[in-house]
Design an enzyme around this catalytic site. Sequence first.
Site, PDB file in Angstrom:
ATOM      1  N   CYS A 198       0.864  -1.186   0.000  1.00 23.30           N
ATOM      2  CA  CYS A 198       0.000   0.000   0.000  1.00 23.30           C
ATOM      3  C   CYS A 198       0.899   1.234   0.000  1.00 23.30           C
ATOM      4  CB  CYS A 198      -0.854  -0.004   1.267  1.00 23.30           C
ATOM      5  SG  CYS A 198       0.186   0.030   2.746  1.00 23.30           S
TER       6      CYS A 198
ATOM      7  N   HIS B  42       5.778  -4.923   8.729  1.00 27.99           N
ATOM      8  CA  HIS B  42       5.847  -6.311   9.202  1.00 27.99           C
ATOM      9  C   HIS B  42       6.112  -7.268   8.047  1.00 27.99           C
ATOM     10  CE1 HIS B  42       3.508  -5.319  13.132  1.00 27.99           C
ATOM     11  NE2 HIS B  42       4.813  -5.194  13.274  1.00 27.99           N
TER      12      HIS B  42
ATOM     13  N   GLU C  33       0.538  -0.437  16.320  1.00 29.77           N
ATOM     14  CA  GLU C  33      -0.296   0.726  15.956  1.00 29.77           C
ATOM     15  C   GLU C  33      -1.217   1.110  17.109  1.00 29.77           C
ATOM     16  OE1 GLU C  33      -2.589   0.562  12.255  1.00 29.77           O
ATOM     17  OE2 GLU C  33      -4.027   1.934  13.183  1.00 29.77           O
TER      18      GLU C  33
ATOM     19  N   CYS D 193      -8.760   3.115   6.284  1.00 29.13           N
ATOM     20  CA  CYS D 193      -7.718   2.908   5.266  1.00 29.13           C
ATOM     21  C   CYS D 193      -8.245   2.265   3.970  1.00 29.13           C
ATOM     22  CB  CYS D 193      -6.630   2.042   5.879  1.00 29.13           C
ATOM     23  SG  CYS D 193      -5.503   1.438   4.637  1.00 29.13           S
TER      24      CYS D 193
HETATM   25  S1  SF4 Z   1      -2.836   2.579   7.253  1.00 33.35           S
HETATM   26 FE1  SF4 Z   1      -3.353   1.592   5.315  1.00 33.35          FE
HETATM   27  S2  SF4 Z   1      -2.078   2.703   3.822  1.00 33.35           S
HETATM   28 FE2  SF4 Z   1      -1.224   3.109   5.840  1.00 33.35          FE
HETATM   29  S3  SF4 Z   1       0.357   1.552   6.138  1.00 33.35           S
HETATM   30 FE3  SF4 Z   1      -1.513   0.763   7.070  1.00 33.35          FE
HETATM   31  S4  SF4 Z   1      -2.444  -0.469   5.461  1.00 33.35           S
HETATM   32 FE4  SF4 Z   1      -0.964   0.860   4.466  1.00 33.35          FE
END
Ligand code: SF4
Length: 318
Positions: free
Chosen positions: A12, A41, A126, A194
Amino acid sequence: MKVILAQPRGFCAGVVRAIEIVERALQKYGPPVYVRHEIVHNKYVVERLKAKGAHFVENLSDVPDHAVTIFSAHGVPRSVEDDAASRGLPVLNATCPLVTKVHNQGKRYVAQGRVLILVGHAGHPEVEGTMGQITGPAVLVQNEKDVENLAIPPDVPVAYVTQTTLSVDDTRGIIAALQRRFTDIVGPETRDICYATQNRQSAVRDLSRLVDVILVVGAKNSSNSNRLREIGAEAGVPSHLIADGSELQPEWVRGRHTVGITAGASAPEVLVDDVIAALRRLGPVEVSTLPGREEHIEFRLPAELADIKGREYVATGS
Ligand code: SF4
């Protein structure tokens, strides 16, 4: 054997940007550069960057003074940013802009006097980063049971945000439970979640209607890759998460006519090629790609790296 590739799959825009930041930092400043946590990862990506002089550490205390320091795509808690600033470390922040957007949304909600509810997986970097960015009341929920067990009165103003590797479909049930539970609740527009997560999950659903088995190329610790495998399995198709062709087990595909392949957002296309090569060693293979949603998203690099040439990796589908 027919092999059908999901579209989109693999990298992405956030992953491309994060890897570019490490590549360009190595070119501009020379090795070593220090990356807090795996930049994305994927072992293959990490090993390639290690070979070029990137050092991966879990704690900022393992970064020597003055060393160029990169925060991974998953984001970091405020305390890590503060630590780096107090040590005067030169930092390049590879946090995906969509993750930063979630941080900012969360901060805005808390500033409005709301209790923040993060929908996500405990222990994922995250989630640790997002919870650590919020200086106010914030709780994590992982499922509908957690919503029932929340010790927050129903009339308290609350807001929710979600981990980016969960799609609209993943979070729908939990958000509905939150909306039943609280009288004053707000959250982001669903279109804010996302794009890459949503697109890859839709693509694997389309794929599952056409194939006898699904191979998801991705790392065991990649949240979005695991979710792709689960979606394939939920659709009733045997689905396996594999790092590369060496992990292919012949019995998974023996006697199957059509094999579907997709890849998590942190898995490079070279690993998809490696899986196809492993299938070819078992017999003749005809490869096609599903028509799917096109992606044209690119995220801007930090200004100090904009003048350096890079781009070793290219996102599929863009
Ligand atoms: S938030 Fe979406 S675009 Fe950003 S790194 Fe994660 S999967 Fe990729």
